[in-house]
Enzyme design. Structure first.
Site, PDB file in Angstrom:
ATOM      1  N   LYS A  28      -1.971 -10.829   7.873  1.00 51.75           N
ATOM      2  CA  LYS A  28      -3.123 -10.010   8.198  1.00 51.75           C
ATOM      3  C   LYS A  28      -4.394 -10.668   7.690  1.00 51.75           C
ATOM      4  O   LYS A  28      -4.513 -10.995   6.515  1.00 51.75           O
ATOM      5  CB  LYS A  28      -2.984  -8.633   7.530  1.00 51.75           C
ATOM      6  CG  LYS A  28      -3.993  -7.647   8.047  1.00 51.75           C
ATOM      7  CD  LYS A  28      -4.089  -6.433   7.164  1.00 51.75           C
ATOM      8  CE  LYS A  28      -5.249  -6.630   6.216  1.00 51.75           C
ATOM      9  NZ  LYS A  28      -5.878  -5.370   5.794  1.00 51.75           N
ATOM     10  N   ASP A  53      -7.393  -7.556  11.256  1.00 49.51           N
ATOM     11  CA  ASP A  53      -7.637  -6.158  10.867  1.00 49.51           C
ATOM     12  C   ASP A  53      -9.122  -5.957  10.598  1.00 49.51           C
ATOM     13  O   ASP A  53      -9.556  -5.900   9.454  1.00 49.51           O
ATOM     14  CB  ASP A  53      -6.803  -5.824   9.620  1.00 49.51           C
ATOM     15  CG  ASP A  53      -6.887  -4.350   9.264  1.00 49.51           C
ATOM     16  OD1 ASP A  53      -7.249  -3.535  10.137  1.00 49.51           O
ATOM     17  OD2 ASP A  53      -6.599  -4.008   8.104  1.00 49.51           O
ATOM     18  N   LYS A  58     -10.954  -3.420  12.099  1.00 51.39           N
ATOM     19  CA  LYS A  58     -11.252  -1.972  12.181  1.00 51.39           C
ATOM     20  C   LYS A  58     -12.597  -1.696  12.840  1.00 51.39           C
ATOM     21  O   LYS A  58     -13.509  -1.125  12.233  1.00 51.39           O
ATOM     22  CB  LYS A  58     -11.223  -1.356  10.781  1.00 51.39           C
ATOM     23  CG  LYS A  58      -9.871  -1.471  10.062  1.00 51.39           C
ATOM     24  CD  LYS A  58      -9.877  -0.655   8.795  1.00 51.39           C
ATOM     25  CE  LYS A  58      -8.559  -0.650   8.078  1.00 51.39           C
ATOM     26  NZ  LYS A  58      -8.209  -1.910   7.422  1.00 51.39           N
ATOM     27  N   ASP A 106     -17.832   1.627  16.571  1.00 51.90           N
ATOM     28  CA  ASP A 106     -19.237   1.618  17.004  1.00 51.90           C
ATOM     29  C   ASP A 106     -19.283   2.327  18.358  1.00 51.90           C
ATOM     30  O   ASP A 106     -18.284   2.904  18.801  1.00 51.90           O
ATOM     31  CB  ASP A 106     -19.750   0.167  17.094  1.00 51.90           C
ATOM     32  CG  ASP A 106     -21.250   0.074  16.789  1.00 51.90           C
ATOM     33  OD1 ASP A 106     -22.012   0.865  17.389  1.00 51.90           O
ATOM     34  OD2 ASP A 106     -21.643  -0.770  15.980  1.00 51.90           O
ATOM     35  N   THR A 157      -4.836   5.031   4.574  1.00 56.32           N
ATOM     36  CA  THR A 157      -3.791   5.487   3.634  1.00 56.32           C
ATOM     37  C   THR A 157      -4.348   5.677   2.216  1.00 56.32           C
ATOM     38  O   THR A 157      -3.646   6.170   1.346  1.00 56.32           O
ATOM     39  CB  THR A 157      -2.616   4.484   3.593  1.00 56.32           C
ATOM     40  OG1 THR A 157      -3.137   3.160   3.561  1.00 56.32           O
ATOM     41  CG2 THR A 157      -1.716   4.641   4.794  1.00 56.32           C
ATOM     42  N   ARG A 211      -1.119  -6.566  -2.209  1.00 56.87           N
ATOM     43  CA  ARG A 211      -1.002  -6.882  -3.636  1.00 56.87           C
ATOM     44  C   ARG A 211       0.414  -6.984  -4.201  1.00 56.87           C
ATOM     45  O   ARG A 211       0.642  -7.843  -5.060  1.00 56.87           O
ATOM     46  CB  ARG A 211      -1.856  -5.889  -4.441  1.00 56.87           C
ATOM     47  CG  ARG A 211      -3.343  -6.178  -4.266  1.00 56.87           C
ATOM     48  CD  ARG A 211      -4.211  -4.999  -4.604  1.00 56.87           C
ATOM     49  NE  ARG A 211      -4.085  -3.928  -3.620  1.00 56.87           N
ATOM     50  CZ  ARG A 211      -4.770  -2.797  -3.661  1.00 56.87           C
ATOM     51  NH1 ARG A 211      -5.629  -2.584  -4.633  1.00 56.87           N
ATOM     52  NH2 ARG A 211      -4.614  -1.880  -2.729  1.00 56.87           N
TER      53      ARG A 211
HETATM   54  O1  C5P Z   1      -2.706  -4.503  -1.361  1.00 53.16           O
HETATM   55  P1  C5P Z   1      -2.206  -3.468  -0.391  1.00 53.16           P
HETATM   56  O2  C5P Z   1      -0.719  -3.589  -0.096  1.00 53.16           O
HETATM   57  O3  C5P Z   1      -2.615  -2.063  -0.781  1.00 53.16           O
HETATM   58  O4  C5P Z   1      -2.960  -3.824   0.968  1.00 53.16           O
HETATM   59  C1  C5P Z   1      -2.839  -3.028   2.128  1.00 53.16           C
HETATM   60  C2  C5P Z   1      -3.630  -3.649   3.218  1.00 53.16           C
HETATM   61  O5  C5P Z   1      -3.553  -2.791   4.346  1.00 53.16           O
HETATM   62  C3  C5P Z   1      -5.110  -3.853   2.884  1.00 53.16           C
HETATM   63  O6  C5P Z   1      -5.481  -5.098   3.440  1.00 53.16           O
HETATM   64  C4  C5P Z   1      -5.818  -2.720   3.620  1.00 53.16           C
HETATM   65  O7  C5P Z   1      -7.072  -3.120   4.144  1.00 53.16           O
HETATM   66  C5  C5P Z   1      -4.867  -2.426   4.783  1.00 53.16           C
HETATM   67  N1  C5P Z   1      -4.913  -1.060   5.307  1.00 53.16           N
HETATM   68  C6  C5P Z   1      -4.670   0.057   4.559  1.00 53.16           C
HETATM   69  N2  C5P Z   1      -4.738   1.322   5.122  1.00 53.16           N
HETATM   70  C7  C5P Z   1      -5.035   1.447   6.424  1.00 53.16           C
HETATM   71  C8  C5P Z   1      -5.269   0.300   7.199  1.00 53.16           C
HETATM   72  C9  C5P Z   1      -5.191  -0.947   6.612  1.00 53.16           C
HETATM   73  O8  C5P Z   1      -4.358  -0.054   3.370  1.00 53.16           O
HETATM   74  N3  C5P Z   1      -5.024   2.646   6.988  1.00 53.16           N
END
Ligand code: C5P
Length: 239
Positions: free
Chosen positions: A31, A58, A60, A63, A120, A211
């Site tokens: 991603k 990603d 997002k 607009d 989330t 992470r």
């Molecule tokens: O580090 P972590 O596992 O929390 O990263 C989750 C990834 O998913 C991040 O890059 C975040 O931008 C993305 N994301 C998210 N919730 C969403 C859409 C994308 O956490 N609804």
């Protein structure tokens, strides 16, 4: 089968490439989000392409319809496998994005559009403070239906919303789930979290993991452990 997408949320190209080098034996999808795209987008997309990895852009988009249409058109030149837009932009905006996707497909691209339903990281309380009175699950269902009606290919949602999305959008949408935390790991800023195994059991098509892999002492081992958890679940046979 649930596919793993590794989120390259890294400040430099060198750090992102190091994560790809360490994990590419066990991951096919990466991603590229805000941090990577704005700082070194073109380089990392080329590097991923050269390795044969899939690119999930990603960004997002949110607009007015005309601006999102033009944005999707411009991003099509990177030939992403998937690109995100916000479902909260409304039906006309989603339809405009879908038109730009169709044009890129006629020109040989294979981009799939995903609508972000509800981040989330947002809890029910935070949604209320932002003026959104619907329960998060209901809001996800409403936005998934809107996405399906406007020919979007999939949605980004939490694991515990996958069955709801499948039921309300008649199975036509791919489900991509962030907020994944292997058992025992910190949730960080995520609120609606689930383990890789729970995602696989729920039938998510993809999970996005940042992470827990990128900040691990051994990213390759962390990614391999997540893959093993996903592979341990066999999809139910169709009846
Ligand atoms: O580090 P972590 O596992 O929390 O990263 C989750 C990834 O998913 C991040 O890059 C975040 O931008 C993305 N994301 C998210 N919730 C969403 C859409 C994308 O956490 N609804």
């Amino acid at each position: 089968m649930t596919e793993l997408i590794v989120a390259l949320d890294e400040p430099t190209f060198e750090r992102a490439s190091a994560i790809v080098d360490k994990t590419c034996a066990v991951a096919n999808w990466y991603k590229v989000g805000y941090q990577a795209f704005y700082a070194y987008g073109e380089r990392i997309i080329e590097a991923l392409r050269a390795r044969g990895s899939h690119v999930f852009l990603d960004l997002k988009l949110l607009d007015i319809p005309n601006t999102v249409y033009a944005g999707v058109q411009s991003l099509a030149r990177y030939k992403p496998d998937m690109l995100t837009v916000h479902a909260s932009g409304g039906g006309d905006m989603l339809a405009a994005a879908a038109r730009a996707r169709d044009e890129s497909k006629s020109a040989g691209g294979s981009m799939r559009l995903l609508a972000v339903t509800v981040l989330t990281s947002l809890s029910k309380e935070e949604l209320v403070l932002a003026g959104e009175d619907l329960d998060p699950h209901e809001l996800v269902a409403v936005r998934a239906e809107l996405a399906a009606r406007n020919r979007i290919d999939g949605v980004v949602c939490a694991v515990d919303e996958v069955s709801l999305v499948m039921a309300r959008a008649a199975d036509s949408l791919l489900t991509v789930c962030p907020g994944i935390r292997p058992a025992g790991k910190t949730a960080d800023d995520q609120r609606r979290v689930a383990t890789p195994m729970e995602a696989a059991i729920a039938g998510a098509d993809f999970i996005v993991v940042g992470r827990p892999i990128t900040a691990a002492a051994d990213p390759a081992a962390a990614a391999a452990a997540i893959q093993a958890e996903l592979r341990a679940i066999k999809p139910l046979p169709a009846i």
